[in-house]
Design an enzyme around this catalytic site. Sequence first.
Site, PDB file in Angstrom:
ATOM      1  N   TYR A   1      43.919  25.226   2.551  1.00 24.31           N
ATOM      2  CA  TYR A   1      44.162  23.897   3.134  1.00 24.31           C
ATOM      3  C   TYR A   1      45.092  23.980   4.349  1.00 24.31           C
ATOM      4  O   TYR A   1      44.736  23.511   5.443  1.00 24.31           O
ATOM      5  CB  TYR A   1      44.696  22.946   2.052  1.00 24.31           C
ATOM      6  CG  TYR A   1      44.840  21.506   2.502  1.00 24.31           C
ATOM      7  CD1 TYR A   1      43.831  20.588   2.278  1.00 24.31           C
ATOM      8  CD2 TYR A   1      45.990  21.077   3.167  1.00 24.31           C
ATOM      9  CE1 TYR A   1      43.965  19.266   2.690  1.00 24.31           C
ATOM     10  CE2 TYR A   1      46.130  19.765   3.578  1.00 24.31           C
ATOM     11  CZ  TYR A   1      45.119  18.857   3.338  1.00 24.31           C
ATOM     12  OH  TYR A   1      45.257  17.560   3.754  1.00 24.31           O
TER      13      TYR A   1
ATOM     14  N   THR B   1      39.813  14.535   7.970  1.00 20.23           N
ATOM     15  CA  THR B   1      40.074  13.793   9.210  1.00 20.23           C
ATOM     16  C   THR B   1      41.479  13.183   9.183  1.00 20.23           C
ATOM     17  O   THR B   1      42.016  12.833  10.229  1.00 20.23           O
ATOM     18  CB  THR B   1      39.047  12.658   9.403  1.00 20.23           C
ATOM     19  OG1 THR B   1      38.900  11.976   8.154  1.00 20.23           O
ATOM     20  CG2 THR B   1      37.697  13.207   9.840  1.00 20.23           C
ATOM     21  N   ASP B   2      42.078  13.047   7.991  1.00 17.56           N
ATOM     22  CA  ASP B   2      43.347  12.296   7.934  1.00 17.56           C
ATOM     23  C   ASP B   2      44.484  12.983   8.685  1.00 17.56           C
ATOM     24  O   ASP B   2      45.167  12.356   9.508  1.00 17.56           O
ATOM     25  CB  ASP B   2      43.750  11.921   6.491  1.00 17.56           C
ATOM     26  CG  ASP B   2      44.079  13.070   5.564  1.00 17.56           C
ATOM     27  OD1 ASP B   2      43.732  14.233   5.895  1.00 17.56           O
ATOM     28  OD2 ASP B   2      44.687  12.814   4.500  1.00 17.56           O
TER      29      ASP B   2
ATOM     30  N   GLY C   1      42.789  18.138 -10.440  1.00 17.08           N
ATOM     31  CA  GLY C   1      42.180  19.194  -9.617  1.00 17.08           C
ATOM     32  C   GLY C   1      40.718  18.963  -9.307  1.00 17.08           C
ATOM     33  O   GLY C   1      39.969  19.907  -9.108  1.00 17.08           O
TER      34      GLY C   1
ATOM     35  N   ASP D   1      45.339  10.120   0.528  1.00 19.20           N
ATOM     36  CA  ASP D   1      45.374   9.908  -0.921  1.00 19.20           C
ATOM     37  C   ASP D   1      46.399   8.841  -1.304  1.00 19.20           C
ATOM     38  O   ASP D   1      46.118   7.932  -2.083  1.00 19.20           O
ATOM     39  CB  ASP D   1      45.726  11.222  -1.640  1.00 19.20           C
ATOM     40  CG  ASP D   1      44.778  12.353  -1.267  1.00 19.20           C
ATOM     41  OD1 ASP D   1      43.734  12.069  -0.654  1.00 19.20           O
ATOM     42  OD2 ASP D   1      45.100  13.514  -1.577  1.00 19.20           O
TER      43      ASP D   1
ATOM     44  N   LEU E   1      40.087  13.824  -6.753  1.00 17.94           N
ATOM     45  CA  LEU E   1      40.172  12.360  -6.860  1.00 17.94           C
ATOM     46  C   LEU E   1      41.624  11.880  -6.795  1.00 17.94           C
ATOM     47  O   LEU E   1      41.937  10.763  -7.185  1.00 17.94           O
ATOM     48  CB  LEU E   1      39.504  11.880  -8.156  1.00 17.94           C
ATOM     49  CG  LEU E   1      38.015  12.234  -8.314  1.00 17.94           C
ATOM     50  CD1 LEU E   1      37.497  11.772  -9.679  1.00 17.94           C
ATOM     51  CD2 LEU E   1      37.164  11.607  -7.208  1.00 17.94           C
ATOM     52  N   SER E   2      42.507  12.755  -6.330  1.00 14.60           N
ATOM     53  CA  SER E   2      43.901  12.380  -6.040  1.00 14.60           C
ATOM     54  C   SER E   2      44.753  12.056  -7.254  1.00 14.60           C
ATOM     55  O   SER E   2      45.490  11.067  -7.253  1.00 14.60           O
ATOM     56  CB  SER E   2      43.963  11.180  -5.086  1.00 14.60           C
ATOM     57  OG  SER E   2      43.471  11.524  -3.858  1.00 14.60           O
TER      58      SER E   2
ATOM     59  N   GLU F   1      55.250  14.719  -1.076  1.00 10.59           N
ATOM     60  CA  GLU F   1      54.291  15.816  -1.301  1.00 10.59           C
ATOM     61  C   GLU F   1      54.457  16.907  -0.231  1.00 10.59           C
ATOM     62  O   GLU F   1      54.412  18.098  -0.537  1.00 10.59           O
ATOM     63  CB  GLU F   1      52.859  15.271  -1.315  1.00 10.59           C
ATOM     64  CG  GLU F   1      51.860  16.368  -1.564  1.00 10.59           C
ATOM     65  CD  GLU F   1      50.737  16.018  -2.518  1.00 10.59           C
ATOM     66  OE1 GLU F   1      50.725  14.907  -3.081  1.00 10.59           O
ATOM     67  OE2 GLU F   1      49.858  16.886  -2.704  1.00 10.59           O
TER      68      GLU F   1
HETATM   69  C1  GLA Z   1      43.304  16.274   0.121  1.00 11.82           C
HETATM   70  C2  GLA Z   1      44.545  15.850   0.898  1.00 11.82           C
HETATM   71  C3  GLA Z   1      44.238  14.684   1.822  1.00 11.82           C
HETATM   72  C4  GLA Z   1      43.022  14.965   2.697  1.00 11.82           C
HETATM   73  C5  GLA Z   1      41.862  15.465   1.855  1.00 11.82           C
HETATM   74  C6  GLA Z   1      40.683  15.920   2.689  1.00 11.82           C
HETATM   75  O1  GLA Z   1      42.913  15.260  -0.755  1.00 11.82           O
HETATM   76  O2  GLA Z   1      45.565  15.511   0.015  1.00 11.82           O
HETATM   77  O3  GLA Z   1      45.362  14.393   2.610  1.00 11.82           O
HETATM   78  O4  GLA Z   1      43.332  15.863   3.722  1.00 11.82           O
HETATM   79  O5  GLA Z   1      42.241  16.558   1.020  1.00 11.82           O
HETATM   80  O6  GLA Z   1      40.148  14.856   3.410  1.00 11.82           O
END
Ligand code: GLA
Length: 389
Positions: A224, A39-40, A125, A175, A128-129, A163
């Site tokens: 993505y 959704t971001d 990977g 993230d 969890l960012s 990024e």
């Molecule tokens: C990854 C991207 C985020 C977001 C999520 C899915 O983590 O880095 O910006 O789009 O996927 O919600």
Amino acid sequence: MQLSQRKALIEKSFIEHYGAPPTLFVQAPGRVDLMGSHTDYNLGYVLTQAIDRNTLIAARPRADGVARLASLNVAGISEFDLANIERDTIHPWSNYIRGVADVLQKEGYPLAGFDGLIHSTIPFGSGLSSSAALEVAAAVLFESLADWEIAPVRKAILCQRAENEFVGMNCGILDQYSSAMGVSGSVILLDCKAITHEIRPIAPGVQVMICDTKAKRALTGSEYPERRAQCEEGARILHRFYPEIHSLRDASLDQLAAHQADLPSVVYKRCQFIIEENQRVLDMADALAAGRHEDAGRLALESFAGARDLYEIVCIEMIAMKEAIITAPGALGTRGAGAGFGGCLVAFIEEGAQEAFAHHVFDSYVEQTHIEPEIYPAHAAAGAGVIQF
Ligand code: GLA
């Protein structure tokens, strides 16, 4: 591992690498999204929290404008001159830091060189960012080394830009925002259009668990950006009929349904997921605040089903994990965290059920996949900053 143990480990290795101890420690946490997949970048909402797993960078300033980077998680040293920042194809992890340096300099912030050593407890990977944590930690480091200050929200925006532009991954703001703006003990309702958040309470009785499938995914592939392009195409088509629609955030399910024939069927499915998911974020925030735990669990499972059937970001390991979770004691519901295509599921369980839940999920997942998962509670952590020992 305790923070003091990590500090000792890092200091020892730092001296081995650079011959002198670090003078500065910074940290940036990972995040888990409780609701709101993809959704971001559609400028919608996400219910998110920073987690108690983070990336530390220990550093010592250098006077020659060179940055030297090593990591306790991956091998190799990456070195670059701040006056001439290029991508490193041999140590791609260093590009997150190079990218932040590049963007900050282009914005006019003076940077100082340093020797640095990274240590992360965020699995790579796994959704969890870990990448955003490295970027945000780097922004805090550059800020502290050169003695200027920028607001955390601006750090998040500049790290997202790094990024997007330097690393080449066209992620949204989720993230970096979560890592920079996390609030200890609280979940935040992030508005990705306004780039602001509200703190949302969670009524007692529910525990958030992270269930890592250990199925690795790489977001630099085509999936993505393809999803993102499909959403943008949907928004562009709807805009022709409804000029007020600039992103899927602005669209309703009725508007979408009225133009089913105008959208390619795959685009329609993607848009349906995002519009429904965006509403689920708001419903989830309300359900968790009111202690309506069964509703929260149901919403999570609806998110999982939409991600599987409409957005198509669910792989077989995620399905096996979901089966393991929903048959476990105390389970309320679960959904995929992060981008999908593997990584972690986030589960909502009754407080007190943690141990029995984790045992069951582990055994059931191993039985189905022969992969050993990792299962642990998520505690909401504070955002990035300098660590004062
Ligand atoms: C990854 C991207 C985020 C977001 C999520 C899915 O983590 O880095 O910006 O789009 O996927 O919600």
